[in-house]
Design a protein around this motif. Structure first.
Motif, PDB file in Angstrom:
ATOM      1  N   ILE A  73       0.831  -1.202   0.000  1.00 28.54           N
ATOM      2  CA  ILE A  73       0.000   0.000   0.000  1.00 28.54           C
ATOM      3  C   ILE A  73       0.867   1.255   0.000  1.00 28.54           C
ATOM      4  N   GLU A  74       2.026   1.189   0.663  1.00 33.83           N
ATOM      5  CA  GLU A  74       2.897   2.363   0.737  1.00 33.83           C
ATOM      6  C   GLU A  74       3.412   2.800  -0.628  1.00 33.83           C
ATOM      7  N   ASP A  75       3.413   1.898  -1.616  1.00 36.09           N
ATOM      8  CA  ASP A  75       3.911   2.230  -2.957  1.00 36.09           C
ATOM      9  C   ASP A  75       2.814   2.745  -3.886  1.00 36.09           C
ATOM     10  N   ILE A  76       1.569   2.764  -3.431  1.00 33.43           N
ATOM     11  CA  ILE A  76       0.451   3.163  -4.300  1.00 33.43           C
ATOM     12  C   ILE A  76       0.312   4.684  -4.322  1.00 33.43           C
ATOM     13  N   ASP A  77       0.192   5.232  -5.507  1.00 30.69           N
ATOM     14  CA  ASP A  77      -0.065   6.666  -5.660  1.00 30.69           C
ATOM     15  C   ASP A  77      -1.560   6.959  -5.630  1.00 30.69           C
ATOM     16  N   ARG A  78      -2.331   6.176  -6.391  1.00 31.85           N
ATOM     17  CA  ARG A  78      -3.788   6.352  -6.416  1.00 31.85           C
ATOM     18  C   ARG A  78      -4.412   5.096  -7.011  1.00 31.85           C
ATOM     19  N   ILE A  79      -5.700   4.961  -6.808  1.00 31.52           N
ATOM     20  CA  ILE A  79      -6.470   3.859  -7.395  1.00 31.52           C
ATOM     21  C   ILE A  79      -7.616   4.480  -8.180  1.00 31.52           C
ATOM     22  N   GLU A  80      -7.660   4.199  -9.476  1.00 29.27           N
ATOM     23  CA  GLU A  80      -8.738   4.691 -10.329  1.00 29.27           C
ATOM     24  C   GLU A  80      -9.722   3.553 -10.572  1.00 29.27           C
ATOM     25  N   VAL A  81     -10.970   3.779 -10.220  1.00 32.22           N
ATOM     26  CA  VAL A  81     -12.001   2.751 -10.345  1.00 32.22           C
ATOM     27  C   VAL A  81     -13.065   3.245 -11.316  1.00 32.22           C
ATOM     28  N   PHE A  82     -13.141   2.591 -12.463  1.00 30.03           N
ATOM     29  CA  PHE A  82     -14.194   2.898 -13.435  1.00 30.03           C
ATOM     30  C   PHE A  82     -15.407   2.066 -13.073  1.00 30.03           C
ATOM     31  N   ARG A  83     -16.506   2.729 -12.734  1.00 34.38           N
ATOM     32  CA  ARG A  83     -17.710   2.051 -12.267  1.00 34.38           C
ATOM     33  C   ARG A  83     -18.675   1.871 -13.436  1.00 34.38           C
ATOM     34  N   GLY A  84     -18.774   0.642 -13.888  1.00 38.47           N
ATOM     35  CA  GLY A  84     -19.626   0.325 -15.021  1.00 38.47           C
ATOM     36  C   GLY A  84     -18.859  -0.496 -16.038  1.00 38.47           C
ATOM     37  N   PRO A  85     -19.543  -1.050 -17.025  1.00 38.22           N
ATOM     38  CA  PRO A  85     -18.872  -1.908 -18.012  1.00 38.22           C
ATOM     39  C   PRO A  85     -17.803  -1.146 -18.781  1.00 38.22           C
ATOM     40  N   ASN A  86     -16.641  -1.782 -18.956  1.00 43.38           N
ATOM     41  CA  ASN A  86     -15.558  -1.135 -19.692  1.00 43.38           C
ATOM     42  C   ASN A  86     -14.808  -2.142 -20.556  1.00 43.38           C
ATOM     43  N   THR A  87     -15.550  -3.132 -21.073  1.00 39.05           N
ATOM     44  CA  THR A  87     -14.960  -4.074 -22.016  1.00 39.05           C
ATOM     45  C   THR A  87     -14.489  -3.358 -23.272  1.00 39.05           C
TER      46      THR A  87
END
Length: 730
Positions: free
Chosen positions: A131-145
């Motif tokens: 976790i200490e190496d993470i800058d950010r988490i981007e979560v796309f909510r919805g289908p993204n195929t």
């Protein structure tokens, strides 16, 4: 398509059309400096331009949460449901569905998929990432195929790590607390503008849940170690090479989980007593290795090219000794199981019951009739022969032997991506990738199984007027084991102001069945057999994948609003959605009950809201809420989805380098259980000398409900959980 939009669609549209009168200070269309999102379409876009909803968990939120694992961070995402199978096995599902599986989210680490193609899951505990190496988490909510291919059916989680130049020097961090928490982290970063690098090492351990529903100690602890190496090389002023290597090793405690053919309620027979005394542990050992490289070239300000390649290998090793009635090696039971797994199971359940009033034939016929099966004369003969054989062994000794559930998965992938601005109004992203997967397991696949997936993808962005933006994207994918598919997405944005857009999105998406669902050849190889059985022998139980499963398919319609009230420090995103998934595989996938099919479907509709308010220099307030209604044809998809869920976050910076956070998480139903928890954290930072700082933090979690977490056996002795952290940077 629905002809009459649900009432929330109409109300939201009416409300947002009137927004310009409520934002006089933000109503002009002048260009402003906007944050950029990378994971929606693969193009760099402002939040108001994304064809969907995106949650960004930034570094400040990660630190303030005090979370020790990534799934706990994802509680801050509206509509995201976190389920615990045990303390060291976590499932992350967007909008819920099956409580024991998480098959429909694509998860990336710096663009590399960590979604297992062999067993259709993400092993969060074994991820070679701190976790200490993470800058950010981007979560796309919805289908993204349309952007990331099959398995991004319900969304994409892209975990983006910090660049080496952002973490220069040495960092040490240690955490200790209740429930056996002992975490350590160390990293060193160095280099210059041409070469920068970081090496990080981490260890994590905890004891999991305290006891089960019967008050017995629960053995589900985790021990994990991780290593990451990253090197960023500026080859030329317009060309970079980013290389990473990661490895992890983990041990997850687990109980003896072999399901015996017979388990009599009274356990009085000598055979039953001998079998019940045999309960060895069956821990799971995991090892992950991965390397990836990203070459980027800026041909000119309007044209960028990049090539990414990665290789990864994982192992999940589990072997133990089991004991059972010798009848499990019966030819008659093997033949009955091949005709009907249900009939074979019902012989077992009939024998386990006391006070029976039905004959064996009546009992099995009743259950097979309710399941739409016919109890044939051949089945009757075999079932009664098994009944007679079982009686012969009841006063004898069990058969014991060694089995394993070892599996190894290897993946290689190369991808090329081109981003080109054709004109001031038109931008095109295009690319292609090729992926090779191999799974190796004598238990699950009788050896090795290979698959290859080729992809072509693109996204066209057209802005004919400052108030209008049109996007069209799609992914063509050819899966060697499944076949080909095409997933399109169309989106229209109307800009009420430069940072305020109303969006309309239609998307189709697919999920390919994994190798386990479709191609499994599951049988336990018997080794070191002892007991009253003559060799050679083989177990009666066997599961065979159908080989002809089709892809699950989703159609999604969305109306949303994204706005940035710049002068107020307020960002708001609202998503109103209607989604339907057909051809779902929701059935149990156990060796004695393996019935995959495409017969299930589910429909979601609801509203998700996310508000992030920088209420002055010292305060940040964040609110999320999801209201989801659903109709599911399978009972297994009806248990994890919460009708109401959300979070409240307050971060405050006090004088004297003191930061505090207070977070509330709640859901009205997670596997039919209420969940409410408050997390708080206080941190003090001390500047010891030039370039050296020390931080001390106290984190406290408190459960407001009195429920087990997801499953009956997941219980703690106390609702309170406390741990201390210390960090040194120099």
């Amino acid at each position: 398509m629905f002809m009459h939009p649900p009432r929330p669609f109409v109300l939201l549209t009416a409300l947002l059309i009137g927004l310009p009168t409520l934002m006089a200070e933000a109503a002009d269309l002048d260009d402003l400096q906007l944050p950029t999102i990378l994971s929606a379409t693969r193009l760099k876009q402002a939040p108001a331009e994304i064809p969907g909803s995106m949650t960004v968990i930034d570094r400040e939120l990660i630190r303030a949460s005090g979370a020790r694992n990534i799934p706990e961070l994802l509680r801050q995402v509206p509509g995201m449901h976190i389920g615990y199978r045990r303390g060291n096995q976590i499932n992350v599902n967007y909008h819920g569905t099956n409580v024991t599986e998480a098959r429909r989210l694509q998860v990336l680490v710096d663009g590399r998929s960590v979604y297992r193609s062999g067993l259709a899951t993400v092993d969060w505990a074994e991820l070679a990432l701190s976790i200490e190496d993470i800058d950010r988490i981007e979560v796309f909510r919805g289908p993204n195929t349309a952007a990331y291919g099959a398995n991004a059916l319900m969304g994409v989680i892209n975990i983006i790590t910090r660049l080496p130049m952002e973490t220069q020097g040495t960092r040490l961090h240690y955490t200790q607390g209740s429930r056996g928490v002992r975490d350590g982290y160390a990293s060193h970063s160095g280099g210059d503008l041409l070469h920068s690098w970081r090496l990080s090492l981490a260890g994590q351990q905890d004891d999991g849940f305290d006891h089960d529903e019967d008050g017995n100690d629960y053995r589900d602890g985790l021990r994990a170690s991780r290593m990451n190496m990253r090197h960023l090389w500026q080859l030329t002023p317009n060309q970079t090479l980013d290389w990473q290597f990661s490895a992890s090793e983990a041990s997850r405690q687990s109980y003896y989980e072999y399901s015996t053919f017979l388990d009599h309620e009274d356990g009085s027979a000598p055979l039953d007593r001998a079998i019940n005394r045999h309960q060895p542990d069956a821990d799971i050992r995991g090892r992950d290795f991965a390397t990836q490289g990203l070459w980027s070239l800026d041909l000119n300000p309007d044209h960028q090219l990049q090539i990414q390649a990665h290789a990864q290998h994982l192992e999940r090793l589990r072997d133990w000794r089991v004991c059972d009635s010798p009848v499990v090696f019966s030819d008659h039971l093997r033949q009955l199981n091949s005709l009907s797994q249900l009939a074979a199971r019902k012989v077992s359940s009939y024998l386990e019951k006391t006070g029976r009033t039905e004959t064996l034939d009546q009992y099995i016929d009743r259950y097979l009739s309710s399941a739409g099966e016919t109890y044939t004369g051949q089945m009757q003969q075999l079932a009664n022969q098994v009944l007679a054989e079982t009686a012969q062994y009841s006063n004898g000794q069990p058969a014991c032997w060694d089995i394993n559930e070892n599996i190894r998965e290897t993946r290689y992938q190369v991808e090329i991506q081109d981003s080109l601005r054709l004109s001031p109004q038109l931008r095109l992203l295009s690319g292609a990738s090729y992926r090779y997967d191999r799974v190796d397991s004598e238990t699950y696949f009788a050896g090795t199984l290979d698959n290859a997936v080729a992809q072509l993808f693109g996204n066209l962005e057209y802005r004919p007027h400052p108030r209008w933006l049109f996007q069209a994207g799609g992914m063509y994918e050819d899966d060697h084991l499944i076949g080909d598919s095409f997933s399109p997405r169309l989106a229209t944005h109307f800009f009420l102001a430069s940072q305020h857009s109303l969006r309309f999105v239609y998307a189709e998406a697919v999920r390919s069945p994994d190798m386990y669902e479709n191609n499994v050849d599951w049988r336990y190889r018997v080794r070191n057999l002892s007991g009253p059985v003559n060799s050679p022998v083989s177990l009666y139980s066997h599961a065979q994948g159908p080989g002809d499963l089709e892809q699950e398919r989703m159609r999604s319609r969305e109306i949303g609003y994204n706005g940035n009230f710049h002068q107020l420090g307020l960002r708001l995103d609202v998503r109103v959605f209607h989604e339907r998934i057909t051809g779902m595989n929701s059935e149990p996938l156990k060796i004695d009950n393996f019935l995959p099919n495409n017969a299930s479907q589910i429909r979601f509709k609801g509203v998700e809201t996310e508000l992030d308010w920088q209420a002055g220099r010292a305060d940040r307030i964040r609110l999320t809420h999801a209201r989801i209604d659903f109709d599911a044809t399978s009972k297994y998809d009806q248990r994890l989805t919460a009708h109401h869920s959300g979070s409240v976050t307050w971060l405050h910076q006090w004088p004297g380098n003191i930061d505090t956070s207070l977070m509330y998480y709640g859901a009205d139903q997670l596997n039919e259980r209420r969940f409410e928890r408050i997390d708080s954290r206080i941190e003090k930072r001390l500047n010891l000398q030039r370039g050296t700082s020390l931080s001390l933090a106290l984190a406290w979690q408190y459960r407001l409900d009195d429920e087990a977490l997801t499953w009956d056996e997941n219980l703690y002795d106390s609702p309170s959980h406390l741990y201390l952290s210390a960090g040194l940077n120099f």
